[in-house]
Design a protein around this motif. Structure first.
Motif, mmCIF file in Angstrom:
data_model
loop_
_atom_site.group_PDB
_atom_site.id
_atom_site.type_symbol
_atom_site.label_atom_id
_atom_site.label_comp_id
_atom_site.label_asym_id
_atom_site.label_seq_id
_atom_site.Cartn_x
_atom_site.Cartn_y
_atom_site.Cartn_z
ATOM 1 N N LEU A 18 28.012 -37.626 43.255
ATOM 2 C CA LEU A 18 27.454 -37.691 41.907
ATOM 3 C C LEU A 18 25.954 -37.945 41.913
ATOM 4 O O LEU A 18 25.316 -37.935 40.861
ATOM 5 N N GLY A 19 25.397 -38.215 43.084
ATOM 6 C CA GLY A 19 23.959 -38.395 43.192
ATOM 7 C C GLY A 19 23.470 -39.814 42.974
ATOM 8 O O GLY A 19 22.271 -40.045 42.830
ATOM 9 N N PHE A 20 24.369 -40.784 42.948
ATOM 10 C CA PHE A 20 23.945 -42.170 42.773
ATOM 11 C C PHE A 20 23.213 -42.642 44.017
ATOM 12 O O PHE A 20 23.490 -42.196 45.125
ATOM 13 N N GLN A 21 22.273 -43.576 43.815
ATOM 14 C CA GLN A 21 21.440 -44.096 44.894
ATOM 15 C C GLN A 21 21.516 -45.622 44.921
ATOM 16 O O GLN A 21 21.749 -46.250 43.882
ATOM 17 N N PRO A 22 21.271 -46.226 46.101
ATOM 18 C CA PRO A 22 21.234 -47.693 46.177
ATOM 19 C C PRO A 22 20.212 -48.270 45.195
ATOM 20 O O PRO A 22 19.131 -47.709 45.001
ATOM 21 N N GLY A 23 20.596 -49.373 44.561
ATOM 22 C CA GLY A 23 19.705 -50.065 43.641
ATOM 23 C C GLY A 23 19.764 -49.589 42.206
ATOM 24 O O GLY A 23 19.184 -50.218 41.322
ATOM 25 N N GLN A 24 20.454 -48.481 41.951
ATOM 26 C CA GLN A 24 20.536 -47.978 40.576
ATOM 27 C C GLN A 24 21.446 -48.856 39.723
ATOM 28 O O GLN A 24 22.432 -49.409 40.200
ATOM 29 N N VAL A 25 21.091 -48.947 38.433
ATOM 30 C CA VAL A 25 21.930 -49.617 37.453
ATOM 31 C C VAL A 25 22.690 -48.513 36.711
ATOM 32 O O VAL A 25 22.082 -47.615 36.138
ATOM 33 N N VAL A 26 24.008 -48.595 36.748
ATOM 34 C CA VAL A 26 24.849 -47.584 36.113
ATOM 35 C C VAL A 26 25.634 -48.246 34.984
ATOM 36 O O VAL A 26 26.376 -49.195 35.203
ATOM 37 N N GLN A 27 25.434 -47.726 33.770
ATOM 38 C CA GLN A 27 26.157 -48.227 32.615
ATOM 39 C C GLN A 27 27.453 -47.439 32.470
ATOM 40 O O GLN A 27 27.450 -46.210 32.549
ATOM 41 N N GLU A 28 28.548 -48.155 32.265
ATOM 42 C CA GLU A 28 29.852 -47.526 32.108
ATOM 43 C C GLU A 28 30.332 -47.723 30.681
ATOM 44 O O GLU A 28 30.355 -48.835 30.171
ATOM 45 N N LEU A 29 30.700 -46.621 30.048
ATOM 46 C CA LEU A 29 31.212 -46.644 28.679
ATOM 47 C C LEU A 29 32.600 -46.010 28.667
ATOM 48 O O LEU A 29 32.872 -45.087 29.433
ATOM 49 N N GLY A 30 33.471 -46.483 27.792
ATOM 50 C CA GLY A 30 34.801 -45.891 27.646
ATOM 51 C C GLY A 30 35.799 -46.334 28.695
ATOM 52 O O GLY A 30 36.849 -45.699 28.856
#
Length: 146
Positions: A18-30
């Motif tokens: 999915l292209g996520f990288q270390p240190g990223q903040v990912v918001q989860e909805l639903g």
């Protein structure tokens, strides 16, 4: 040798695809009991941070939006998903696969994304029961330059 390791991680860690990288903040909805726990765990492992929810009040690097047919208006959900991310940051829309409860028609996704000012750039298999659509603000809209 690191290129080979990177490719191996992309195959084994769904969050890397999915292209996520270390240190990223990912918001989860639903989020609900039916979401793909393996993918959620992989995102947290790769980023090194816990997923944040709708109460997070800072800018996130990306959003994972779990959406089912009976969750309401998809356009509204997509607009809401873009309020706490920078222009150009991805919204990963996760919808149930064909034949699963809550399946959302691809045409509905395309229409809602366009109305919300987003463009679909890719789709992936996000687990046993989920498909992911990567949505972003179109380049012309986010550049602000002519």
């Amino acid at each position: 040798m690191s290129a080979t390791a990177d490719h191996a991680e992309e195959r084994t860690n769904p969050a890397a695809r999915l292209g996520f990288q270390p240190g990223q903040v990912v918001q989860e909805l639903g989020y609900d009991d039916d979401t793909e726990q393996e993918l959620r765990d992989a995102i947290e492992e790769l980023t090194g941070t816990e997923l944040v929810d709708e109460d997070y009040d800072d800018v996130a690097d990306a959003v994972v939006l779990w959406f089912r047919e009976d969750d309401g208006d998809l356009t509204d959900a997509l607009v809401d998903a873009t309020t706490m991310i920078d222009a150009g940051s991805p919204v990963w829309l996760m919808t149930p696969k064909t034949g699963r409860d809550g399946y959302v028609e691809p045409s509905d996704i395309g229409e809602a994304a366009q109305t919300a000012g987003l463009a679909q750039t890719s789709s992936i298999n996000a687990g046993k029961d989920w498909t992911g659509s990567r949505l972003v603000t179109p380049k012309a809209a986010r550049s602000g330059k002519r």
